[in-house]
Motif scaffolding. Structure first.
Motif, PDB file in Angstrom:
ATOM      1  N   GLY A  48      74.080 -29.062  38.745  1.00  0.00           N
ATOM      2  CA  GLY A  48      73.255 -29.972  37.943  1.00  0.00           C
ATOM      3  C   GLY A  48      71.816 -29.988  38.419  1.00  0.00           C
ATOM      4  O   GLY A  48      71.340 -29.055  39.073  1.00  0.00           O
ATOM      5  N   LYS A  88      80.247 -26.316  51.321  1.00  0.00           N
ATOM      6  CA  LYS A  88      79.220 -25.306  51.026  1.00  0.00           C
ATOM      7  C   LYS A  88      78.234 -25.185  52.195  1.00  0.00           C
ATOM      8  O   LYS A  88      77.837 -24.083  52.574  1.00  0.00           O
ATOM      9  N   LYS A  96      75.308 -44.851  38.552  1.00  0.00           N
ATOM     10  CA  LYS A  96      76.381 -45.842  38.430  1.00  0.00           C
ATOM     11  C   LYS A  96      76.501 -46.684  39.698  1.00  0.00           C
ATOM     12  O   LYS A  96      77.511 -46.661  40.385  1.00  0.00           O
ATOM     13  N   ASN A 107      87.549 -33.083  35.770  1.00  0.00           N
ATOM     14  CA  ASN A 107      87.685 -34.119  34.742  1.00  0.00           C
ATOM     15  C   ASN A 107      87.350 -33.571  33.361  1.00  0.00           C
ATOM     16  O   ASN A 107      88.014 -33.865  32.373  1.00  0.00           O
ATOM     17  N   TYR A 154      89.806 -39.901  32.016  1.00  0.00           N
ATOM     18  CA  TYR A 154      90.224 -40.601  33.238  1.00  0.00           C
ATOM     19  C   TYR A 154      89.865 -42.094  33.123  1.00  0.00           C
ATOM     20  O   TYR A 154      90.651 -42.968  33.460  1.00  0.00           O
ATOM     21  N   ARG A 174      74.206 -41.624  42.873  1.00  0.00           N
ATOM     22  CA  ARG A 174      75.583 -42.040  43.126  1.00  0.00           C
ATOM     23  C   ARG A 174      75.628 -42.980  44.336  1.00  0.00           C
ATOM     24  O   ARG A 174      74.835 -42.852  45.263  1.00  0.00           O
ATOM     25  N   ILE A 231      71.580 -37.077  44.139  1.00  0.00           N
ATOM     26  CA  ILE A 231      72.419 -35.968  44.612  1.00  0.00           C
ATOM     27  C   ILE A 231      71.577 -35.019  45.476  1.00  0.00           C
ATOM     28  O   ILE A 231      72.074 -34.482  46.473  1.00  0.00           O
ATOM     29  N   GLY A 265      89.836 -36.086  40.450  1.00  0.00           N
ATOM     30  CA  GLY A 265      89.076 -34.856  40.658  1.00  0.00           C
ATOM     31  C   GLY A 265      87.603 -35.100  40.409  1.00  0.00           C
ATOM     32  O   GLY A 265      87.211 -36.180  39.957  1.00  0.00           O
ATOM     33  N   VAL A 278      73.612 -26.454  44.528  1.00  0.00           N
ATOM     34  CA  VAL A 278      74.066 -27.788  44.137  1.00  0.00           C
ATOM     35  C   VAL A 278      74.161 -27.816  42.621  1.00  0.00           C
ATOM     36  O   VAL A 278      73.260 -27.322  41.937  1.00  0.00           O
ATOM     37  N   ILE A 321      83.720 -33.908  38.780  1.00  0.00           N
ATOM     38  CA  ILE A 321      83.179 -33.885  37.428  1.00  0.00           C
ATOM     39  C   ILE A 321      83.713 -32.705  36.605  1.00  0.00           C
ATOM     40  O   ILE A 321      84.050 -32.851  35.426  1.00  0.00           O
ATOM     41  N   SER A 366      87.010 -30.626  43.578  1.00  0.00           N
ATOM     42  CA  SER A 366      86.616 -31.729  44.469  1.00  0.00           C
ATOM     43  C   SER A 366      85.449 -32.547  43.926  1.00  0.00           C
ATOM     44  O   SER A 366      84.772 -32.136  42.979  1.00  0.00           O
ATOM     45  N   HIS A 367      85.218 -33.661  44.591  1.00  0.00           N
ATOM     46  CA  HIS A 367      84.026 -34.472  44.335  1.00  0.00           C
ATOM     47  C   HIS A 367      82.842 -33.887  45.125  1.00  0.00           C
ATOM     48  O   HIS A 367      83.019 -32.973  45.922  1.00  0.00           O
ATOM     49  N   ASN A 409      84.082 -37.730  31.878  1.00  0.00           N
ATOM     50  CA  ASN A 409      85.273 -38.342  32.489  1.00  0.00           C
ATOM     51  C   ASN A 409      85.860 -39.494  31.685  1.00  0.00           C
ATOM     52  O   ASN A 409      86.556 -40.348  32.228  1.00  0.00           O
ATOM     53  N   SER A 416      88.197 -47.069  39.030  1.00  0.00           N
ATOM     54  CA  SER A 416      87.049 -46.241  39.414  1.00  0.00           C
ATOM     55  C   SER A 416      85.813 -46.772  38.702  1.00  0.00           C
ATOM     56  O   SER A 416      85.904 -47.353  37.616  1.00  0.00           O
ATOM     57  N   CYS A 421      83.860 -45.200  37.037  1.00  0.00           N
ATOM     58  CA  CYS A 421      83.617 -44.503  35.759  1.00  0.00           C
ATOM     59  C   CYS A 421      84.203 -45.254  34.559  1.00  0.00           C
ATOM     60  O   CYS A 421      84.039 -44.803  33.420  1.00  0.00           O
TER      61      CYS A 421
HETATM   62  O1  GFB Z   1      81.457 -36.267  42.689  1.00  0.00           O
HETATM   63  P1  GFB Z   1      81.338 -35.757  41.295  1.00  0.00           P
HETATM   64  O2  GFB Z   1      82.153 -34.562  40.966  1.00  0.00           O
HETATM   65  O3  GFB Z   1      81.739 -36.880  40.302  1.00  0.00           O
HETATM   66  O4  GFB Z   1      79.808 -35.374  40.995  1.00  0.00           O
HETATM   67  P2  GFB Z   1      81.069 -37.981  39.339  1.00  0.00           P
HETATM   68  C1  GFB Z   1      78.753 -36.236  41.292  1.00  0.00           C
HETATM   69  C2  GFB Z   1      77.428 -35.543  41.005  1.00  0.00           C
HETATM   70  O5  GFB Z   1      77.248 -34.514  41.988  1.00  0.00           O
HETATM   71  C3  GFB Z   1      77.320 -34.871  39.635  1.00  0.00           C
HETATM   72  C4  GFB Z   1      76.839 -33.325  41.345  1.00  0.00           C
HETATM   73  O6  GFB Z   1      76.026 -35.075  39.124  1.00  0.00           O
HETATM   74  C5  GFB Z   1      77.533 -33.393  39.984  1.00  0.00           C
HETATM   75  O7  GFB Z   1      76.906 -32.506  39.060  1.00  0.00           O
HETATM   76  N1  GFB Z   1      77.214 -32.166  42.168  1.00  0.00           N
HETATM   77  C6  GFB Z   1      76.332 -31.322  42.751  1.00  0.00           C
HETATM   78  C7  GFB Z   1      78.452 -31.717  42.453  1.00  0.00           C
HETATM   79  N2  GFB Z   1      76.967 -30.327  43.374  1.00  0.00           N
HETATM   80  C8  GFB Z   1      78.290 -30.542  43.208  1.00  0.00           C
HETATM   81  C9  GFB Z   1      79.439 -29.817  43.639  1.00  0.00           C
HETATM   82  O8  GFB Z   1      79.378 -28.771  44.288  1.00  0.00           O
HETATM   83  N3  GFB Z   1      80.649 -30.366  43.290  1.00  0.00           N
HETATM   84  C10 GFB Z   1      80.767 -31.533  42.572  1.00  0.00           C
HETATM   85  N4  GFB Z   1      81.988 -32.002  42.285  1.00  0.00           N
HETATM   86  N5  GFB Z   1      79.663 -32.191  42.132  1.00  0.00           N
HETATM   87  C11 GFB Z   1      83.560 -38.493  39.054  1.00  0.00           C
HETATM   88  C12 GFB Z   1      84.472 -38.643  37.860  1.00  0.00           C
HETATM   89  O9  GFB Z   1      82.303 -38.403  38.498  1.00  0.00           O
HETATM   90  O10 GFB Z   1      83.576 -39.613  39.900  1.00  0.00           O
HETATM   91  C13 GFB Z   1      85.769 -39.185  38.194  1.00  0.00           C
HETATM   92  O11 GFB Z   1      84.538 -37.401  37.202  1.00  0.00           O
HETATM   93  C14 GFB Z   1      85.714 -40.337  39.192  1.00  0.00           C
HETATM   94  O12 GFB Z   1      86.355 -39.605  37.022  1.00  0.00           O
HETATM   95  C15 GFB Z   1      84.795 -40.051  40.351  1.00  0.00           C
HETATM   96  O13 GFB Z   1      85.315 -41.515  38.556  1.00  0.00           O
HETATM   97  C16 GFB Z   1      84.617 -41.234  41.267  1.00  0.00           C
HETATM   98  O14 GFB Z   1      80.534 -39.120  40.142  1.00  0.00           O
HETATM   99  O15 GFB Z   1      80.096 -37.382  38.384  1.00  0.00           O
END
Ligand code: GFB
Length: 300
Positions: free
Chosen positions: A189, A173, A260, A58, A122, A195, A230, A53, A187, A55, A164-165, A119, A93, A95
């Motif tokens: 954060g 959106k 990362k 997690n 995970y 990323r 982002i 999942g 968005v 952020i 979702s990611h 995270n 992953s 992470c």
């Molecule tokens: O993809 P994401 O959820 O995972 O978030 P992580 C990446 C970045 O995008 C974070 C920002 O800084 C979020 O705050 N972001 C901006 C958003 N808008 C959004 C949104 O609408 N939805 C989401 N989800 N994020 C995950 C780990 O970390 O990466 C897992 O939690 C795994 O464990 C995965 O490793 C690959 O990159 O932060």
């Protein structure tokens, strides 16, 4: 998403692909997994199944991410060994690495510092999985390898906004903003975290390559070698979707790890390279998304 991409990629290889759907097999059920493995007796196992999942998911469900992943991966790896599977590929992953690891992050950075708190549950499960593969290799001499993919996106992704990611979330959106004639898109954060993204079909290609050609003790990073903020990603997605929206930021949502970017020199030294640029990968994913909304299997 990853399992389906690997199945698509294996279609051009000379092998029979055995899959286990969720209805057919509960991976939390140790006896069931042992039975499945003993009946099918595969030559090789690719372990793409996991509780995954974004952020927020997690951060909110630490028990699910730690416990389900530990159980599922231990069931599969242990059952594979009992059924004399000699080759297994475990997926982790990016992470798994320390929150403030030196960039780009090489495989050797593992366990050199504290994890990112959103995270770590995970990450701990994934670290245990790769260590279990190493342990089987050390104790029993089986060729169990691990790959650590960067943030993946593409067909089959989860478009639910809470779990979702970032790529599927922002694609949805942007699409909904455009459809509603909206002028702003939120968005999470600050938009400053960086990323690295890889299209899932490129990831599958790298994973099948490793399955065929790699037999080492160390895990291998799988990524594109490039990262963006982002905020830049959000702008790219708005443009691919064709939404005319201004981006706003929600500081109440977590940023997570500041950066990362993985060091992919070990993988790239083999000559492997991704085929999709971020732009072409987002375009391909968006057309898949539109097609599947029409077909009714992506529900908003
Ligand atoms: O993809 P994401 O959820 O995972 O978030 P992580 C990446 C970045 O995008 C974070 C920002 O800084 C979020 O705050 N972001 C901006 C958003 N808008 C959004 C949104 O609408 N939805 C989401 N989800 N994020 C995950 C780990 O970390 O990466 C897992 O939690 C795994 O464990 C995965 O490793 C690959 O990159 O932060």
């Amino acid at each position: 998403m990853v399992g389906s991409a690997i199945v698509r990629r294996l279609a051009v290889e000379d092998c029979e692909v055995l899959t286990a759907s969720r209805d057919e097999l509960d991976l939390l059920d140790q006896a069931g997994v042992r039975r499945w493995m003993a009946d099918r007796r595969p030559d090789a196992v690719v372990m793409a199944a996991a509780k995954v999942g974004g952020i927020l998911a997690n951060d909110r469900f630490p028990v699910d991410f730690l416990s389900e992943n530990l159980v599922v991966q231990t069931n599969i790896i242990d059952s594979a060994f009992r059924s004399e599977v000699t080759k297994l590929l475990f997926l982790g992953s990016s992470c798994i690495y320390p929150k403030l690891a030196a960039q780009p992050i090489s495989e050797d950075a593992l366990l050199t510092g504290p994890l990112e708190p959103t995270n770590e549950w995970y990450a701990i499960a994934k670290i245990a999985g790769l260590k279990l593969c190493q342990a089987y290799r050390r104790q029993y001499g089986v060729d169990y390898i691990s790959a650590m993919p960067t943030n993946l996106y593409g067909p089959g992704d989860n478009f639910d906004l809470n779990s979702s990611h970032v790529v599927p979330a922002l694609m949805r959106k942007a699409y909904e903003t455009k459809r509603a004639g909206g002028k702003t898109m939120q968005v999470w954060g600050s938009g400053t975290p960086m990323r690295e993204f890889l299209h899932v079909d490129d990831a599958a290609d790298a994973l099948v390559y490793l399955l065929k050609a790699y037999a080492g003790d160390s895990h291998v990073n799988v990524g594109s070698g490039e990262d963006i903020t982002i905020a830049e990603l959000a702008r790219a997605i708005v443009s691919v979707v064709g939404a005319e929206a201004t981006i706003t930021f929600d500081p109440t949502k977590p940023d997570g790890t500041p950066r990362k970017l993985m060091d992919v020199s070990r993988l790239f030294a083999t000559g492997w390279r991704p085929r999709y640029s971020l732009r072409s990968g987002l375009e391909q994913t968006f057309s898949w998304f539109l097609r599947h909304i029409e077909q009714g299997d992506v529900r908003l």
